[in-house]
Write an enzyme that holds these catalytic residues in place. Sequence first.
Site, PDB file in Angstrom:
ATOM      1  N   GLU A 210       0.857  -1.190  -0.083  1.00 49.90           N
ATOM      2  CA  GLU A 210       0.074   0.070   0.030  1.00 49.90           C
ATOM      3  C   GLU A 210       0.847   1.203  -0.055  1.00 49.90           C
ATOM      4  O   GLU A 210       0.589   2.324   0.568  1.00 49.90           O
ATOM      5  CB  GLU A 210      -1.000   0.060   1.228  1.00 49.90           C
ATOM      6  CG  GLU A 210      -1.934  -1.263   0.748  1.00 49.90           C
ATOM      7  CD  GLU A 210      -3.291  -1.267   1.705  1.00 49.90           C
ATOM      8  OE1 GLU A 210      -3.884  -0.003   1.822  1.00 49.90           O
ATOM      9  OE2 GLU A 210      -3.946  -2.341   1.714  1.00 49.90           O
TER      10      GLU A 210
HETATM   11  N1  CAA Z   1      -5.283  11.018  -3.046  1.00 49.81           N
HETATM   12  C1  CAA Z   1      -6.005  11.442  -3.838  1.00 49.81           C
HETATM   13  N2  CAA Z   1      -5.728  11.844  -4.975  1.00 49.81           N
HETATM   14  C2  CAA Z   1      -4.453  11.683  -5.366  1.00 49.81           C
HETATM   15  C3  CAA Z   1      -3.374  11.184  -4.558  1.00 49.81           C
HETATM   16  C4  CAA Z   1      -3.862  10.762  -3.219  1.00 49.81           C
HETATM   17  N3  CAA Z   1      -3.031  10.367  -2.199  1.00 49.81           N
HETATM   18  N4  CAA Z   1      -2.175  10.974  -4.988  1.00 49.81           N
HETATM   19  C5  CAA Z   1      -2.391  11.563  -6.360  1.00 49.81           C
HETATM   20  N5  CAA Z   1      -3.543  11.908  -6.443  1.00 49.81           N
HETATM   21  C6  CAA Z   1      -4.279  12.394  -7.649  1.00 49.81           C
HETATM   22  C7  CAA Z   1      -3.654  13.848  -8.187  1.00 49.81           C
HETATM   23  O1  CAA Z   1      -4.289  14.698  -7.340  1.00 49.81           O
HETATM   24  C8  CAA Z   1      -3.757  13.808  -9.654  1.00 49.81           C
HETATM   25  O2  CAA Z   1      -5.033  14.141  -9.776  1.00 49.81           O
HETATM   26  P1  CAA Z   1      -5.412  15.095 -10.991  1.00 49.81           P
HETATM   27  O3  CAA Z   1      -4.746  14.730 -12.546  1.00 49.81           O
HETATM   28  O4  CAA Z   1      -6.742  15.092 -11.235  1.00 49.81           O
HETATM   29  O5  CAA Z   1      -4.880  16.537 -10.567  1.00 49.81           O
HETATM   30  C9  CAA Z   1      -3.378  12.327 -10.040  1.00 49.81           C
HETATM   31  O6  CAA Z   1      -3.798  11.304  -8.853  1.00 49.81           O
HETATM   32  C10 CAA Z   1      -2.202  12.048 -10.608  1.00 49.81           C
HETATM   33  O7  CAA Z   1      -1.222  12.623  -9.443  1.00 49.81           O
HETATM   34  P2  CAA Z   1       0.205  12.546  -9.709  1.00 49.81           P
HETATM   35  O8  CAA Z   1       0.658  13.343 -10.722  1.00 49.81           O
HETATM   36  O9  CAA Z   1       0.815  12.977  -8.281  1.00 49.81           O
HETATM   37  O10 CAA Z   1       0.821  11.110  -9.695  1.00 49.81           O
HETATM   38  P3  CAA Z   1       2.242  10.439  -9.745  1.00 49.81           P
HETATM   39  O11 CAA Z   1       2.127   9.512 -10.705  1.00 49.81           O
HETATM   40  O12 CAA Z   1       3.333  11.465  -9.668  1.00 49.81           O
HETATM   41  O13 CAA Z   1       2.395   9.630  -8.343  1.00 49.81           O
HETATM   42  C11 CAA Z   1       1.839   8.319  -6.142  1.00 49.81           C
HETATM   43  C12 CAA Z   1       1.426   9.465  -7.546  1.00 49.81           C
HETATM   44  C13 CAA Z   1       1.563   9.146  -4.957  1.00 49.81           C
HETATM   45  C14 CAA Z   1       3.515   8.153  -6.455  1.00 49.81           C
HETATM   46  C15 CAA Z   1       1.086   7.242  -6.856  1.00 49.81           C
HETATM   47  O14 CAA Z   1       1.560   6.483  -7.653  1.00 49.81           O
HETATM   48  C16 CAA Z   1       1.256   6.106  -5.498  1.00 49.81           C
HETATM   49  O15 CAA Z   1       0.602   6.343  -4.501  1.00 49.81           O
HETATM   50  N6  CAA Z   1       1.818   5.029  -5.797  1.00 49.81           N
HETATM   51  C17 CAA Z   1       1.916   3.899  -4.819  1.00 49.81           C
HETATM   52  C18 CAA Z   1       0.889   2.953  -5.207  1.00 49.81           C
HETATM   53  C19 CAA Z   1       0.674   1.891  -4.288  1.00 49.81           C
HETATM   54  O16 CAA Z   1       0.486   2.468  -2.816  1.00 49.81           O
HETATM   55  N7  CAA Z   1       0.560   0.723  -4.547  1.00 49.81           N
HETATM   56  C20 CAA Z   1       0.128  -0.334  -3.659  1.00 49.81           C
HETATM   57  C21 CAA Z   1      -0.519  -1.503  -4.401  1.00 49.81           C
HETATM   58  S1  CAA Z   1      -1.979  -2.019  -3.541  1.00 49.81           S
HETATM   59  C22 CAA Z   1      -1.641  -3.074  -2.327  1.00 49.81           C
HETATM   60  O17 CAA Z   1      -0.297  -3.101  -1.917  1.00 49.81           O
HETATM   61  C23 CAA Z   1      -2.598  -3.951  -1.532  1.00 49.81           C
HETATM   62  C24 CAA Z   1      -2.187  -4.883  -1.230  1.00 49.81           C
HETATM   63  O18 CAA Z   1      -1.721  -6.096  -1.484  1.00 49.81           O
HETATM   64  C25 CAA Z   1      -2.147  -5.045   0.504  1.00 49.81           C
END
Ligand code: CAA
Length: 379
Positions: free
Chosen positions: A363
Amino acid sequence: MDFQLSEEHLAVKEAAREFAQTELLPGVIERDTHAIFPKEQVMKMGELGFLGMMVDPKYHGGGMDTISYVLAMEELSKIDASASVAMSVNNSLVCWGLEKYGSEEQKEKYLKPLAAGELLGAFCLSEPEAGSDATSQRTEAVRDGDHYILNGTKNWITNGNSASIYLVIAQTHPELGHKGISVFIVEKGWDGFVVGKKEDKLGIRGSDTHSLMFTDVKVPVENRIGDEGFGFTYAMETLNGGRIGIAAQALGIAAGAYELALAYSKERKAFGKAISQHQAIQFKLADMATQIEAARLLVHKAAWLKDQGEEYAHASAIAKLYASQVAMDVTVEAIQVHGGYGYVKEYHVERLMRDAKITQIYEGTSEIQKIVISRGILR
Ligand code: CAA
């Protein structure tokens, strides 16, 4: 400000603690050793309402708040983080989004059995080349009349084999980047959907983590959640809440290791007295207790903000970042308190240390939490 838990909260905590002692503790070492999914135990968790705790009772959930959820997560994670991650995924990553953004038909058909614990769900975002960089989704869903044709591979999917319902994130318009991503409900057993290899992991070995393959899977249009292009925001919002659950899991792993170390230190004698009477051990216990208390306050604050309808993405990232570091630190120290006994399976703390590590990875890694936190600070 009120730091007191209500009667209802204390009852949830006690029920979870008792369930963990009576149902999860027996066999936890064997399940870890042989990587066996706690199927029976998770089914019982469903019957007791642990799998849909926060869902409205009209959709067969428990109608509880997020504080109740983190209290239950902490107690179950003290004993068996493999069972608690199944619970966390079903509550936070599956039921939450379905209830918030699903259509009435989707809620009737999918949310009700998921919240009642009759079925287990999985959340499918990660791919072989899209882990932290979640926008780089390769899985593609191409519209074909009243269906989408889904192709691609997902990796490291929790509940990968034991789930029946899968929320799959896929590109619908790759040229639009993250704005071209959508989310679909996919059922196990549909043609072209294959559960792939099971991962042989360091920790949470009872949790079934699999890759999933989709080859020309026909997904009805009515199984898309929200509009086309909403999938990335959906995934990010889902993870904001999911991170509270994982922070609570990390807290539980730390607290479980601490409780074991404390009890052991009172029993074990060295140099003529219980080792808890030696300052070297007392300092360790004091550090552990302090870190755990700080992590608990952060977890409860993030849960409270969510319950108040306030912005909680920042607080949940802080809680997960800190609690997962505490889980690592405390479990390592708990082994040290146990000495040689801590290094063998029978005493549980080595498993808790192995389980702790995943809380810094899934996550969103700790580095991802720092990105979320720093963006919040600098916005
Ligand atoms: N909450 C809401 N919206 C968000 C957000 C958040 N935390 N983070 C980004 N966004 C939105 C932004 O506002 C943007 O929206 P708009 O285009 O409308 O303005 C859009 O998402 C794109 O955002 P970014 O340009 O910031 O995106 P990015 O590519 O730079 O990266 C990141 C964002 C935070 C790094 C994201 O890719 C991320 O969280 N990555 C990690 C993914 C992750 O947690 N994976 C886990 C897999 S699930 C898992 O693990 C389950 C399990 O097995 C237990």
